[in-house]
Scaffold this motif. Structure first.
Motif, PDB file in Angstrom:
ATOM      1  N   ASP A  29      42.721  50.913  45.526  1.00 14.77           N
ATOM      2  CA  ASP A  29      43.374  51.145  44.236  1.00 14.77           C
ATOM      3  C   ASP A  29      44.022  49.856  43.717  1.00 14.77           C
ATOM      4  O   ASP A  29      43.892  49.518  42.543  1.00 14.77           O
ATOM      5  CB  ASP A  29      44.430  52.247  44.344  1.00 14.77           C
ATOM      6  CG  ASP A  29      43.855  53.654  44.305  1.00 14.77           C
ATOM      7  OD1 ASP A  29      42.647  53.812  43.996  1.00 14.77           O
ATOM      8  OD2 ASP A  29      44.617  54.597  44.594  1.00 14.77           O
ATOM      9  N   TYR A  32      41.369  47.542  42.547  1.00  7.48           N
ATOM     10  CA  TYR A  32      40.847  47.975  41.255  1.00  7.48           C
ATOM     11  C   TYR A  32      41.695  47.363  40.137  1.00  7.48           C
ATOM     12  O   TYR A  32      41.171  46.808  39.168  1.00  7.48           O
ATOM     13  CB  TYR A  32      40.858  49.500  41.176  1.00  7.48           C
ATOM     14  CG  TYR A  32      40.337  50.039  39.868  1.00  7.48           C
ATOM     15  CD1 TYR A  32      38.993  50.315  39.706  1.00  7.48           C
ATOM     16  CD2 TYR A  32      41.206  50.265  38.803  1.00  7.48           C
ATOM     17  CE1 TYR A  32      38.505  50.815  38.501  1.00  7.48           C
ATOM     18  CE2 TYR A  32      40.727  50.755  37.599  1.00  7.48           C
ATOM     19  CZ  TYR A  32      39.379  51.022  37.449  1.00  7.48           C
ATOM     20  OH  TYR A  32      38.905  51.495  36.257  1.00  7.48           O
ATOM     21  N   ASP A  33      43.021  47.433  40.298  1.00  5.26           N
ATOM     22  CA  ASP A  33      43.928  46.846  39.313  1.00  5.26           C
ATOM     23  C   ASP A  33      43.762  45.328  39.248  1.00  5.26           C
ATOM     24  O   ASP A  33      43.715  44.750  38.161  1.00  5.26           O
ATOM     25  CB  ASP A  33      45.378  47.198  39.640  1.00  5.26           C
ATOM     26  CG  ASP A  33      45.668  48.688  39.507  1.00  5.26           C
ATOM     27  OD1 ASP A  33      44.893  49.398  38.821  1.00  5.26           O
ATOM     28  OD2 ASP A  33      46.666  49.139  40.107  1.00  5.26           O
ATOM     29  N   TYR A  34      43.672  44.689  40.412  1.00  2.00           N
ATOM     30  CA  TYR A  34      43.512  43.226  40.458  1.00  2.00           C
ATOM     31  C   TYR A  34      42.219  42.809  39.760  1.00  2.00           C
ATOM     32  O   TYR A  34      42.215  41.904  38.924  1.00  2.00           O
ATOM     33  CB  TYR A  34      43.511  42.754  41.910  1.00  2.00           C
ATOM     34  CG  TYR A  34      43.291  41.262  42.047  1.00  2.00           C
ATOM     35  CD1 TYR A  34      44.328  40.375  41.799  1.00  2.00           C
ATOM     36  CD2 TYR A  34      42.052  40.752  42.419  1.00  2.00           C
ATOM     37  CE1 TYR A  34      44.137  39.001  41.913  1.00  2.00           C
ATOM     38  CE2 TYR A  34      41.851  39.390  42.532  1.00  2.00           C
ATOM     39  CZ  TYR A  34      42.900  38.520  42.279  1.00  2.00           C
ATOM     40  OH  TYR A  34      42.706  37.161  42.375  1.00  2.00           O
ATOM     41  N   LEU A  37      42.256  42.813  35.897  1.00  2.75           N
ATOM     42  CA  LEU A  37      43.066  41.864  35.136  1.00  2.75           C
ATOM     43  C   LEU A  37      42.187  40.828  34.456  1.00  2.75           C
ATOM     44  O   LEU A  37      41.145  40.432  34.981  1.00  2.75           O
ATOM     45  CB  LEU A  37      44.072  41.163  36.058  1.00  2.75           C
ATOM     46  CG  LEU A  37      45.220  42.020  36.563  1.00  2.75           C
ATOM     47  CD1 LEU A  37      46.008  41.258  37.624  1.00  2.75           C
ATOM     48  CD2 LEU A  37      46.136  42.434  35.411  1.00  2.75           C
ATOM     49  N   LEU A  48      49.950  40.163  42.088  1.00  6.84           N
ATOM     50  CA  LEU A  48      49.244  41.320  42.661  1.00  6.84           C
ATOM     51  C   LEU A  48      48.500  40.948  43.936  1.00  6.84           C
ATOM     52  O   LEU A  48      48.570  41.688  44.930  1.00  6.84           O
ATOM     53  CB  LEU A  48      48.293  41.923  41.627  1.00  6.84           C
ATOM     54  CG  LEU A  48      47.671  43.270  41.989  1.00  6.84           C
ATOM     55  CD1 LEU A  48      48.699  44.281  42.493  1.00  6.84           C
ATOM     56  CD2 LEU A  48      46.919  43.826  40.798  1.00  6.84           C
TER      57      LEU A  48
END
Length: 190
Positions: A29, A32-34, A37, A48
C-alpha cells in the motif's frame, strides 16, 4: 519463535502466515502511494521512501516504480541511487552501502523455495540475506540471488546473474556472474 522471527533468522517459516501477509500488504500500500507520486514531488518521495525502508542515508533517490515485500528489512547508505523497476524481495535483510548505483530492471532476491513440489506448495520457505558494499555499480537487468555478498568497489555488468559472492575491487559479469578483472586502484574504475 514467530514466523517473522524464523524468517529473519534464516529458518524455514510459513510464508502464508497472516501477520507476515499483513506486513506485505501494508508495504505494498505504501509503495502504491510512492509509485503514484509525480517525479517532481522530490520532498514527498524522499519522506515516503524513508518511511518504507528500514534505514537510509540522507541522500536517496529511487526512481519509480519500485517494488519490495517488507521494506523494513532494507538498509541503504548515503548517496544511494536506483533507476526504474528495482525489485527487492526482502524476506531477509538486504544491506547496501554508501555511493551505490543500481541500473534499471535490477532484482535482488532473498527468498528461497524448495525444488520439491510438495514442500514448495506448502508455502514453507526460508531466506538468506544479501549484502552489497560501498562504491558498487550494478548494471541494468542484473539479478542478485539469495545469500550473496558483493564487496566494496565492485562493478557488476548489465544482465548478470549473481549466484555467488563477488570480492572487493572487482569487475564481474555474466550468467553466472564471475570476476573478469581485479582493480589494483579501486579509485580508478575505468
Amino acid at each position: 519463535m514467530t514466523e517473522e522471527e524464523k524468517m529473519l533468522a534464516g529458518h524455514v517459516y510459513d510464508a502464508a502466515d497472516p501477520e507476515l501477509v499483513g506486513h506485505i500488504v501494508d508495504c505494498h500500500d505504501a509503495l502504491y502511494d510512492y509509485n503514484a507520486l509525480r517525479p517532481s514531488q522530490l520532498a514527498e518521495r524522499t519522506v515516503l521512501i524513508k518511511s518504507i525502508l528500514g534505514r537510509t542515508g540522507e541522500e536517496i533517490n529511487i526512481n519509480q516504480p519500485f517494488r519490495c515485500d517488507y521494506g523494513c528489512n532494507i538498509s541503504v547508505g548515503e548517496r544511494f541511487f536506483a533507476n526504474f523497476n528495482l525489485v527487492i524481495l526482502d524476506e531477509a535483510r538486504v544491506t547496501i552501502g554508501d555511493d551505490c548505483f543500481i541500473g534499471p530492471n535490477v532484482s535482488i532476491y532473498t527468498a528461497c523455495h524448495s525444488t520439491n513440489v510438495e514442500e514448495r506448495n506448502s508455502r514453507r520457505e526460508w531466506a538468506r540475506p544479501v549484502t552489497i558494499g560501498d562504491n558498487v555499480w550494478i548494471g541494468g537487468g542484473t539479478t542478485i540471488l539469495p545469500g550473496v555478498t558483493i564487496g566494496h568497489n565492485v562493478t557488476i555488468g548489465a544482465g548478470s546473474v549473481v549466484v555467488r559472492d563477488i570480492p572487493d575491487n572487482s569487475v564481474a559479469v555474466g550468467n553466472p556472474c564471475r570476476v573478469v578483472r581485479t582493480l589494483s586502484n579501486p579509485s580508478n574504475l575505468s
